[in-house]
Design a protein around this motif. Structure first.
Motif, short mmCIF file in Angstrom:
data_model
loop_
_atom_site.label_atom_id
_atom_site.label_comp_id
_atom_site.label_asym_id
_atom_site.label_seq_id
_atom_site.Cartn_x
_atom_site.Cartn_y
_atom_site.Cartn_z
N ALA A 63 -4.55 150.67 -73.11
CA ALA A 63 -3.60 150.67 -71.99
C ALA A 63 -3.83 149.49 -71.05
CB ALA A 63 -3.71 151.98 -71.23
N LEU A 64 -5.06 149.03 -70.95
CA LEU A 64 -5.40 147.94 -70.04
C LEU A 64 -5.08 146.55 -70.60
CD1 LEU A 64 -8.81 149.19 -68.60
CD2 LEU A 64 -6.76 148.66 -67.25
N GLU A 65 -4.65 146.48 -71.82
CA GLU A 65 -4.35 145.17 -72.42
C GLU A 65 -3.30 144.43 -71.60
OE1 GLU A 65 -3.22 145.92 -76.45
OE2 GLU A 65 -5.22 146.58 -77.06
N GLY A 66 -3.67 143.28 -71.09
CA GLY A 66 -2.75 142.45 -70.31
C GLY A 66 -2.55 142.88 -68.88
N ALA A 67 -3.18 143.97 -68.45
CA ALA A 67 -2.94 144.49 -67.10
C ALA A 67 -3.56 143.58 -66.05
CB ALA A 67 -3.50 145.90 -66.96
N GLU A 68 -2.83 143.40 -64.94
CA GLU A 68 -3.31 142.65 -63.78
C GLU A 68 -3.62 143.56 -62.60
OE1 GLU A 68 -0.89 138.77 -63.35
OE2 GLU A 68 0.37 140.09 -64.56
N TYR A 69 -3.01 144.76 -62.60
CA TYR A 69 -3.23 145.76 -61.56
C TYR A 69 -3.33 147.12 -62.23
CZ TYR A 69 -1.28 142.23 -58.34
OH TYR A 69 -1.02 141.09 -57.64
N VAL A 70 -4.01 148.04 -61.54
CA VAL A 70 -4.15 149.40 -62.07
C VAL A 70 -3.78 150.40 -60.99
CG1 VAL A 70 -5.82 151.14 -62.85
CG2 VAL A 70 -5.94 148.81 -63.73
N VAL A 71 -3.01 151.41 -61.38
CA VAL A 71 -2.70 152.55 -60.52
C VAL A 71 -3.17 153.79 -61.27
CG1 VAL A 71 -0.92 153.86 -59.31
CG2 VAL A 71 -0.69 151.37 -59.57
N HIS A 72 -4.21 154.42 -60.78
CA HIS A 72 -4.80 155.57 -61.47
C HIS A 72 -4.41 156.85 -60.75
CE1 HIS A 72 -7.44 158.15 -63.66
NE2 HIS A 72 -8.25 158.35 -62.63
N LEU A 73 -3.49 157.59 -61.35
CA LEU A 73 -2.98 158.83 -60.78
C LEU A 73 -3.33 160.04 -61.63
CD1 LEU A 73 0.61 157.56 -59.82
CD2 LEU A 73 -1.40 157.65 -58.33
N ALA A 74 -3.85 159.83 -62.82
CA ALA A 74 -4.11 160.95 -63.73
C ALA A 74 -5.21 161.86 -63.19
CB ALA A 74 -4.52 160.41 -65.10
N ALA A 75 -4.93 163.15 -63.17
CA ALA A 75 -5.91 164.13 -62.69
C ALA A 75 -5.38 165.53 -62.89
CB ALA A 75 -6.22 163.91 -61.21
N LEU A 76 -6.28 166.50 -62.88
CA LEU A 76 -5.90 167.90 -62.70
C LEU A 76 -5.92 168.12 -61.19
CD1 LEU A 76 -7.85 169.76 -65.53
CD2 LEU A 76 -5.48 168.95 -65.52
N ALA A 77 -4.76 168.43 -60.61
CA ALA A 77 -4.57 168.27 -59.17
C ALA A 77 -4.74 169.54 -58.34
CB ALA A 77 -3.20 167.66 -58.91
N HIS A 78 -5.51 170.48 -58.82
CA HIS A 78 -5.70 171.73 -58.07
C HIS A 78 -6.92 172.43 -58.65
CE1 HIS A 78 -4.86 175.76 -56.45
NE2 HIS A 78 -4.07 175.15 -55.58
N PRO A 79 -7.69 173.17 -57.85
CA PRO A 79 -8.84 173.89 -58.40
C PRO A 79 -8.49 174.84 -59.54
CG PRO A 79 -8.94 173.90 -56.01
CD PRO A 79 -7.60 173.33 -56.38
N SER A 80 -7.26 175.36 -59.52
CA SER A 80 -6.86 176.31 -60.55
C SER A 80 -6.09 175.67 -61.70
CB SER A 80 -5.99 177.42 -59.93
OG SER A 80 -4.80 176.88 -59.39
N ALA A 81 -6.09 174.32 -61.77
CA ALA A 81 -5.37 173.63 -62.84
C ALA A 81 -6.10 173.70 -64.17
CB ALA A 81 -5.12 172.18 -62.44
N GLY A 82 -7.29 174.22 -64.17
CA GLY A 82 -8.10 174.39 -65.37
C GLY A 82 -9.38 175.10 -64.97
#
Length: 291
Positions: A63-82
């Motif tokens: 995914a980083l091939e050629g990237a100049e900037y990164v926006v990292h939003l991936a996450a489990l976003a709540h204590p009960s998400a897993g």
């Protein structure tokens, strides 16, 4: 013309609530977006769409091939998400993997999604409140759940990545972020139950403003690793902030007064360093608080 025009930007968690709107916003700015998601989504439109796992070294490298900037939003976003193990491990390993690889490649700038929960207040199992108002980034944390711990450690990872590889990282302590219709429903709930908003200081953010903040985080002139509270300038409640604090946090110190429905969070840093000001706020009356 945006300085992101024609630049390759990797967005992880691209099919998420903030991710979809961020990808669309970056597309509109002319960026060449690589969208990395663990699921397919019919509304996800990008120059390059990859299905993968942000914990995977090979998936992130691709995914980083050629990237100049990164926006990292991936996450489990709540204590009960897993499970507690999954929520914590997925979040911290993903953030480390993305920032470590981006830093080692010499990428100059990353934006990551931290959370207001890095403070530990909203999901804390104990009856705690903010130490003072307006709440700011210098307030001590009191973490009592695995999701909040993961966000706190994501900010630690950002600082490490900057010190190790020199990658500048902006971490946004997002409050509840959602679409206008959901925010209106949430506001109706807070109107009927105003105490329910105390843990997050009645803060919120429209997804479009969350994406706008990402743009500013990528393009602002700064260096280092920074964590910013970012929120709308007003609250979810149709009541004067002073009245809310008088009733629900009367013993919490205040260093100044609040005008109307002003959110009791200090947004000075994100406003002065990044130039952020929310463009989409709830249009609510200011009603008398009658309990």
């Amino acid at each position: 013309m945006s300085e992101l025009n024609g630049r390759r930007v990797l967005v992880t968690g691209a099919a998420g609530r903030i991710g979809l709107v961020t990808v669309e916003h970056l597309n509109d700015l002319g960026a060449k977006v690589t969208a990395l998601s663990n699921v397919e989504h019919p509304e996800l439109k990008a120059d390059r769409v990859l299905i993968g796992d942000t914990r995977s070294e090979s998936d992130v490298a691709r995914a980083l091939e050629g990237a100049e900037y990164v926006v990292h939003l991936a996450a489990l976003a709540h204590p009960s998400a897993g499970s507690p193990y999954d929520v914590y491990s997925i979040n911290v390993v993903s953030t480390f993997n993305v920032l470590a690889q981006a830093g080692a490649l010499g990428i100059d700038r990353a934006v990551i999604a931290s959370s207001i929960n890095a403070t530990g207040v909203p999901f804390n199992p104990h009856e705690i409140r903010q130490p003072y108002f307006p709440w700011d980034e210098k307030a001590p944390s009191d973490v009592g759940d695995w999701y909040s711990l993961s966000k706190q450690n994501d900010e630690n990872t950002a600082r490490m990545a900057w010190r190790r590889w020199g990658i500048d990282v902006v971490a946004f302590r997002y409050p509840h972020v959602n679409s206008p219709d959901v925010l209106e429903r949430m506001s109706a709930h807070v109107r009927a139950n105003p105490r329910s908003g105390l843990r997050e200081a009645w803060s919120y953010l429209d997804t479009r403003d969350a994406a706008y903040a990402v743009e500013l985080g990528l393009t602002a002139s700064l260096s280092g690793a920074h964590a910013f509270f970012v929120a709308a300038g007003t609250t979810t409640a149709p009541y004067a902030t002073e009245d809310l604090l008088d009733v629900f946090a009367p013993d919490v110190p205040r260093s100044r007064r609040f005008i109307g429905r002003e959110v009791p969070i200090d947004l000075t840093a994100v406003r002065t360093v990044l130039g952020f000001e929310a463009k989409h706020e709830l249009d609510l009356p200011t009603l008398p608080l009658e309990l």
